[in-house]
Design a protein around this motif. Structure first.
Motif, short mmCIF file in Angstrom:
data_model
loop_
_atom_site.label_atom_id
_atom_site.label_comp_id
_atom_site.label_asym_id
_atom_site.label_seq_id
_atom_site.Cartn_x
_atom_site.Cartn_y
_atom_site.Cartn_z
N MET A 1 0.82 -1.16 0.00
CA MET A 1 0.00 0.00 0.00
C MET A 1 0.88 1.25 0.00
N LEU A 4 2.02 1.96 -3.45
CA LEU A 4 0.97 2.57 -4.26
C LEU A 4 0.78 4.04 -3.92
N MET A 10 -1.17 6.80 -6.18
CA MET A 10 -2.57 6.41 -6.26
C MET A 10 -3.35 7.07 -5.13
N ARG A 11 -4.63 7.28 -5.33
CA ARG A 11 -5.47 7.85 -4.28
C ARG A 11 -5.57 6.89 -3.11
N HIS A 13 -7.96 5.94 -1.00
CA HIS A 13 -9.05 4.97 -0.86
C HIS A 13 -8.85 3.79 -1.79
N ARG A 14 -8.31 4.01 -2.96
CA ARG A 14 -8.04 2.89 -3.87
C ARG A 14 -6.87 2.05 -3.38
N ALA A 15 -5.84 2.69 -2.89
CA ALA A 15 -4.69 1.96 -2.37
C ALA A 15 -5.10 1.13 -1.16
N LEU A 17 -8.13 -0.17 -0.58
CA LEU A 17 -8.91 -1.32 -1.05
C LEU A 17 -8.01 -2.38 -1.68
N ILE A 18 -7.02 -1.95 -2.42
CA ILE A 18 -6.08 -2.92 -3.01
C ILE A 18 -5.28 -3.62 -1.91
#
Length: 58
Positions: A1, A4, A10-11, A13-15, A17-18
């Protein structure tokens, strides 16, 4: 994370979730953790969970 967020930019919230998806995959595939336990652990440590759920037990 952190890669990312820092390298890929990366934003958050997306990082997040990943990162959660990778943690569930590692728990399930590498350690044989049942999906129900994975989801319960994720829900327990969620920032939206009530504070008494997040309390650490000794």
């Amino acid at each position: 994370m952190l890669v990312l967020l820092g390298t890929v930019r990366m934003r958050a919230h997306r990082a997040g979730l990943i990162g959660l998806a990778v943690a569930v995959a590692v728990g399930s595939l590498a350690y044989g953790m049942p999906l129900g336990q994975n989801l319960a652990a994720g829900a327990r440590n969620s920032p939206t969970a009530p504070p008494h759920w997040r309390a650490r037990r000794r």
